[in-house]
Motif scaffolding. Structure first.
Motif, PDB file in Angstrom:
ATOM      1  N   ALA A  40       2.678   2.094  -0.146  1.00 55.20           N
ATOM      2  CA  ALA A  40       2.410   1.262   0.995  1.00 55.20           C
ATOM      3  C   ALA A  40       3.692   0.637   1.589  1.00 55.20           C
ATOM      4  O   ALA A  40       3.436   0.015   2.783  1.00 55.20           O
ATOM      5  CB  ALA A  40       1.674   0.099   0.364  1.00 55.20           C
ATOM      6  N   LEU A 181      -4.622   2.692   9.642  1.00 59.55           N
ATOM      7  CA  LEU A 181      -5.301   2.889   8.201  1.00 59.55           C
ATOM      8  C   LEU A 181      -5.529   4.456   8.141  1.00 59.55           C
ATOM      9  O   LEU A 181      -5.353   4.917   6.730  1.00 59.55           O
ATOM     10  CB  LEU A 181      -6.673   2.281   8.418  1.00 59.55           C
ATOM     11  N   LEU A 184      -2.063   5.526   6.618  1.00 56.52           N
ATOM     12  CA  LEU A 184      -1.989   5.026   5.056  1.00 56.52           C
ATOM     13  C   LEU A 184      -2.790   5.979   4.375  1.00 56.52           C
ATOM     14  O   LEU A 184      -2.671   6.538   3.176  1.00 56.52           O
ATOM     15  CB  LEU A 184      -2.257   3.593   5.019  1.00 56.52           C
ATOM     16  N   TYR A 188      -1.652   8.453   0.979  1.00 57.05           N
ATOM     17  CA  TYR A 188      -2.723   8.053  -0.505  1.00 57.05           C
ATOM     18  C   TYR A 188      -3.424   9.627  -0.709  1.00 57.05           C
ATOM     19  O   TYR A 188      -3.882   9.522  -1.830  1.00 57.05           O
ATOM     20  CB  TYR A 188      -3.539   6.911  -0.414  1.00 57.05           C
ATOM     21  N   SER A 203     -11.396  -1.938   7.168  1.00 52.87           N
ATOM     22  CA  SER A 203     -11.258  -1.452   5.831  1.00 52.87           C
ATOM     23  C   SER A 203     -11.867   0.098   5.444  1.00 52.87           C
ATOM     24  O   SER A 203     -12.903   0.276   6.238  1.00 52.87           O
ATOM     25  CB  SER A 203     -11.865  -2.207   4.850  1.00 52.87           C
ATOM     26  N   ILE A 226      -8.116   0.132   1.342  1.00 56.04           N
ATOM     27  CA  ILE A 226      -7.090  -0.173   2.132  1.00 56.04           C
ATOM     28  C   ILE A 226      -7.665  -1.220   3.158  1.00 56.04           C
ATOM     29  O   ILE A 226      -8.723  -0.935   3.854  1.00 56.04           O
ATOM     30  CB  ILE A 226      -6.109   0.820   2.830  1.00 56.04           C
ATOM     31  N   LEU A 239      -1.838  -6.555   5.961  1.00 52.66           N
ATOM     32  CA  LEU A 239      -2.483  -5.405   5.181  1.00 52.66           C
ATOM     33  C   LEU A 239      -2.727  -5.600   3.937  1.00 52.66           C
ATOM     34  O   LEU A 239      -1.757  -6.339   3.256  1.00 52.66           O
ATOM     35  CB  LEU A 239      -1.445  -4.293   5.380  1.00 52.66           C
ATOM     36  N   VAL A 241      -3.834  -3.502   0.087  1.00 52.44           N
ATOM     37  CA  VAL A 241      -4.263  -2.218  -0.576  1.00 52.44           C
ATOM     38  C   VAL A 241      -4.530  -2.514  -2.018  1.00 52.44           C
ATOM     39  O   VAL A 241      -3.937  -3.497  -2.510  1.00 52.44           O
ATOM     40  CB  VAL A 241      -3.135  -1.191  -0.381  1.00 52.44           C
TER      41      VAL A 241
END
Length: 250
Positions: A40, A181, A184, A188, A203, A226, A239, A241
């Protein structure tokens, strides 16, 4: 900690322990936390905050205020909480809360409480730290606390979260917060299983084989959540997470 959030955490614990909706392998807890935080960092500004939270079953208190306080005092001693400020909050049931500074910028809170109408006691161990605290120190604290909680026979699960303003250079390069998002989520190695959006909030709930801890939501396994929320005054995007889920306000 407010009565509302304490009761919410207790409710989550009961669901996890008795209905099997929460799973976590102790040996993987620190690895999950490290992965969440490391991946992150390119997406978040340096003045972020980190929360480690362990929620677990801690025997029976029979709904007795005195037994809750005794259980809390005993557990705080076993966990090595040195400086304290404990109190019975003005609510029912009684709530034992004790706080201690682990190091500058990192504060540990232990809460012991019992749900209304139940004899069981539940413990919540929480560490709130600024982004300036050495991450290795935080992970070491989690490892040591896992061992101490295991030694006390307290079954439960870890929840780790990170929150701060989104990195301006990254989010400004995206014309749509959804793309931020999405990037990100890709970091992950997550597949989106649930999503939510409104005028200021986006989200995603992700299933990712890179993480061990998870909850089951409906038919889906969730390892990471997230979220982006835009402050309507400043226009900045915040942000958040969390693994396996976010349990703080976006």
């Amino acid at each position: 900690m407010s009565k509302f959030w304490t009761q919410t955490l207790i409710g989550v614990t009961i669901i996890g322990l008795f209905f099997g909706w929460i799973r976590h392998v102790d040996a993987q807890a620190e690895q999950d936390a490290q992965l969440l935080l490391n991946e992150a960092k390119p997406f978040i500004q340096s003045d972020y905050k980190v929360t480690f939270k362990y929620t677990g079953y801690y025997g029976t208190c029979d709904g007795s205020d005195s037994k809750i306080m005794t259980a809390g005092a005993s557990l705080s001693h076993e966990l090595g909480v040195k400086e304290s400020n404990n109190q019975v909050l003005p609510s029912q049931p009684a709530i034992f809360t004790i706080r201690s500074e682990v190091e500058p910028g990192a504060v540990m809170t232990l809460t012991v409480a019992s749900p209304v109408g139940q004899s069981a006691c539940y413990a919540v161990v929480r560490l709130d730290a600024s982004g300036h605290v050495d991450q290795d120190h935080l992970l070491k604290w989690q490892e040591q606390m896992s061992t101490r909680l295991k030694d006390q026979g307290i079954p439960g699960n870890w929840n780790v979260m990170m929150q701060g303003n989104a990195a301006s250079d990254v989010i400004s390069s995206q014309s749509n917060p959804k793309e931020f998002l999405k990037d990100l989520a890709h970091t992950y190695k997550g597949n989106v299983v649930e999503s939510y959006e409104d005028d200021t909030t986006y989200s995603l709930s992700l299933a990712s084989t890179a993480f061990e801890g998870f909850i089951t939501s409906g038919k889906h396994k969730v390892n990471v959540q997230i979220a982006l929320h835009q402050d309507t005054t400043s226009g900045l995007w915040r942000l958040t997470v969390g693994t396996p889920v976010i349990t703080m306000e976006y």
